[in-house]
Write an enzyme that holds these catalytic residues in place. Structure first.
Site, PDB file in Angstrom:
ATOM      1  N   GLU A 185      -8.162  -4.848   1.533  1.00 48.08           N
ATOM      2  CA  GLU A 185      -6.738  -4.544   1.715  1.00 48.08           C
ATOM      3  C   GLU A 185      -6.465  -3.041   1.856  1.00 48.08           C
ATOM      4  O   GLU A 185      -5.417  -2.562   1.414  1.00 48.08           O
ATOM      5  CB  GLU A 185      -5.882  -5.166   0.596  1.00 48.08           C
ATOM      6  N   HIS A 240      -4.620  -6.310  -8.261  1.00 51.47           N
ATOM      7  CA  HIS A 240      -5.849  -6.976  -8.707  1.00 51.47           C
ATOM      8  C   HIS A 240      -6.583  -6.058  -9.684  1.00 51.47           C
ATOM      9  O   HIS A 240      -6.408  -4.841  -9.647  1.00 51.47           O
ATOM     10  CB  HIS A 240      -6.776  -7.235  -7.511  1.00 51.47           C
TER      11      HIS A 240
END
Lengths: 432, 432
Positions: free
Chosen positions: A49, A298
């Site tokens: 990402e 995360h």
């Protein structure tokens, strides 16, 4: 050779959540990720990402000293988001884009635009060839009614096939990434079973939680006592990489999982005459020391691997008995078949809509010609409604045709995967 | 082992030109192709442009006896068109779809809809592992001004990379297909140089033209006297697979090449302790005996290969000196860079068009609101022109946005390939 000290490899994996204009405090966090990588000096950092090439360039500039080698994988409209930083030279790379990755019209989910892929970088350390894979699979937006499960399973299957076919000359295989699957999900069991990869978390001799909530200064150093790994793989708090305590996670999505979920992994296996063990596994929790935010939504996974040369070839060490593997493939195949039927239904609906729109247009042409021919000369011709209807017809026809083509591709790829799985099942059953 | 008789492998390769509704006398020709494969009993048949799954099923039903194993590769809207028939069990398969393949709006060319790919099937014969690749690259519609050259080069590069990364455990590598490149083109030189594959035609000990024009009954049996292969690789009549004599070829396209062109290939190499030689190469010419048509608009290539076990490992036998390879990569990279600039220009133009269309729509909204607010109450509001313009604006906006996204992907993939090539060049230059 066998008595040589093991090669130690420290691997970092993180879904960085760095979406331009959308992710909160993106640039600040990318800076913090760079700081941490610089401070900790891992051997390999696998980042997902990182959607902005500018962020990658900034990281590359910052990390040039301790990670002189890096690669950014380009694909899709936005990019693959995948990049690798390495202390050791990257010898070669290859990108494989998954054939299915959601729907272009699901703009709110956006996965389709990312060109989800698996990237391979090959590195050689002390004569040992490492095939390092990095990937990010389609997100799961609703676990109860997961419309993307067939696509994610196709991705998991393609990932496994890609690893199997490209890793035959490697000594050690590493896979890091956000697989968007819980440890007990069929996709990850299939991936592990079909490739023989082992889960660093489940295999770790020691598990540590790096940091405490609130950034009390102990971040990156606190250690929980060693615990037997099997206890963690039952859904324990530790090891989770998407946790409610993280200020960026969406709390409602994690309601059914008060301790969080584990969807980010480091997997590994040795292929030739080597053994790999995971000596230590850490995850981050809480905020960065001295800051009010964590690195990402995360948690990072950090594994310390030991690679030892063996006297004899270790073989592929699949680790999964064939009947169990056949069961997994059967389970996955059923899910793919469910997806196939849904895709066929959608192809049929969109095809029918396209035909109806075409019929409407044909009728309009006939009516228009009739008006020109003076058949309805006595009445005023409704130009406005006529034009609006024609434009609507053209719009619906084009859209429905586009969707029909898209679902045709989807059907083809699901059929192809199902057939490949059937072939593997037959081969598994035929083996003595 | 070394004294064992060589393994003989007879390989058939043909672009079947079997496009539903478009190819002339398709079903009849597919039947003839099936008859020939049945009669000749090859070990492997690599077919391209079998776009209809029904045609594949018909062939499979007909050839079940002599080719009990087969695989059809599905991809894209229409399919990949690629299929393989084999006398020996197919152990595993993998499909890699090229990241670039023309433009969806070039409907008259249609390549985009085919999902052009490379398919891999793994077979094992007498303990020798064969990695068999089949592919079909983007067509060349205008050799003087070839707008698709960068895309075809990206495909050739991805093909080479895919073969390199997936063939490391194979003993023998075979590649068959319509590469849409002349033997001297940069793409095929790059492919051969970077993979070490050898051209069966150039290496053949004997070259035969199978058949005479007009189907005089000698089709498949006539033999021209053995000739030194180097004579053929200079653009000689024989070896060409797209020839003016074929009644289905477009004569005007072949005007600059009165003898035809060679764009269909069988390439091979041995990786481990084996050697491969091409004992005989044949192509078809003329019509099928007793019929008034040839098998396809392409000629079939048929190679008889001999595989011998060597005492010692043959190595990758790249066959291309590194300076020459570096030159090829540089040449290809320049062409990719040209394509990249063109793609960037198109991305800019379509992006600008989308912004202009959006501005038009904003203006219309303002005008519409003004009319509602009674600002122009004195004049009749031109509903028809207003609606037409709005629809036009929406249509142009959607189309331009779609194209912008498409060209963004194109730019990313060209950049990615260029960077990979740069990395390879650096590695080549750094080698001692």
């Amino acid at each position: 050779m066998e008595g040589d000290p093991p090669l130690q490899l420290r691997v970092f994996d993180l879904n960085c959540w760095a979406i331009r204009y959308l992710s909160k405090r993106r640039q600040e966090r990318v800076g913090l990720i760079g700081d941490m990588l610089q401070r900790e000096g891992f051997d390999l950092a696998l980042l997902q990402e990182v959607w902005s090439e500018q962020d990658y360039s900034d990281l590359k500039a910052k990390l040039g000293g301790c990670y002189p080698f890096s690669h950014y994988f380009r694909s899709g409209v936005i990019g693959s988001g995948l990049c690798v930083f390495s202390r050791f030279p990257i010898l070669d790379t290859l990108l494989y884009q998954y054939s299915l990755n959601g729907y272009p019209y699901m703009l709110q989910h956006g996965d389709w635009f990312c060109g989800k892929s698996v990237g391979l970088v090959i590195i050689k350390i002390s004569g040992i060839v490492f095939n390092v894979y990095i990937t990010h699979l389609h997100a799961e937006y609703c676990r109860e009614k997961d419309a993307y499960l067939p696509h994610r399973l196709v991705q998991a299957w393609e990932l496994a096939q890609f690893i199997r076919h490209t890793s035959k000359a490697a000594d050690v295989v590493l896979l890091g990434g956000d697989l968007n699957m819980h440890p007990e999900d069929v996709g990850i069991r299939l991936l592990r079973g079909w490739t023989g990869l082992r889960d660093a978390f489940a295999e770790a001799t020691r598990f540590e939680v790096s940091g405490k909530e609130g950034g009390t200064g102990s971040w990156g150093h606190t250690q929980s006592p060693p615990t037997h790994p099997s206890a963690w793989s039952q859904g324990c708090e530790d090891g989770c990489t998407l946790v409610p305590n993280n200020c960026f996670t969406i709390k409602t999505e994690l309601l059914p999982f008060p301790l969080g979920i584990r969807i980010d992994y480091i997997l590994y296996k040795a292929i030739s005459s080597f053994t790999v063990t995971c000596e230590k596994l850490k995850t981050t929790t809480g905020t960065v020391p001295g800051r009010d935010i964590p690195l990402s939504d995360h948690e990072a996974v950090m594994a310390t691997l030991h690679i030892r040369r063996q006297g004899q070839a270790g073989g592929a060490a699949s680790g999964t008995a064939e009947p169990a593997l056949a069961d997994m493939v059967t389970e996955a195949r059923l899910e793919v078949a469910v997806g196939l039927r849904a895709a066929q239904r959608q192809r049929y609906s969109t095809g029918r809509l396209a035909v109806l729109a075409l019929l409407l247009l044909v009728l309009q042409v006939v009516a228009g010609l009739g008006a020109l021919g003076g058949l309805v000369a006595g009445q005023p011709f409704p130009k406005l409604s006529f034009s609006l209807l024609a434009f609507l017809g053209i719009g619906v026809f084009l859209l429905a045709t586009g969707l029909y083509l898209f679902h045709t591709i989807e059907v083809k790829m699901l059929q192809g995967t199902e057939e490949q799985m059937r072939m593997v099942l037959r081969a598994l059953q035929e083996r003595p």
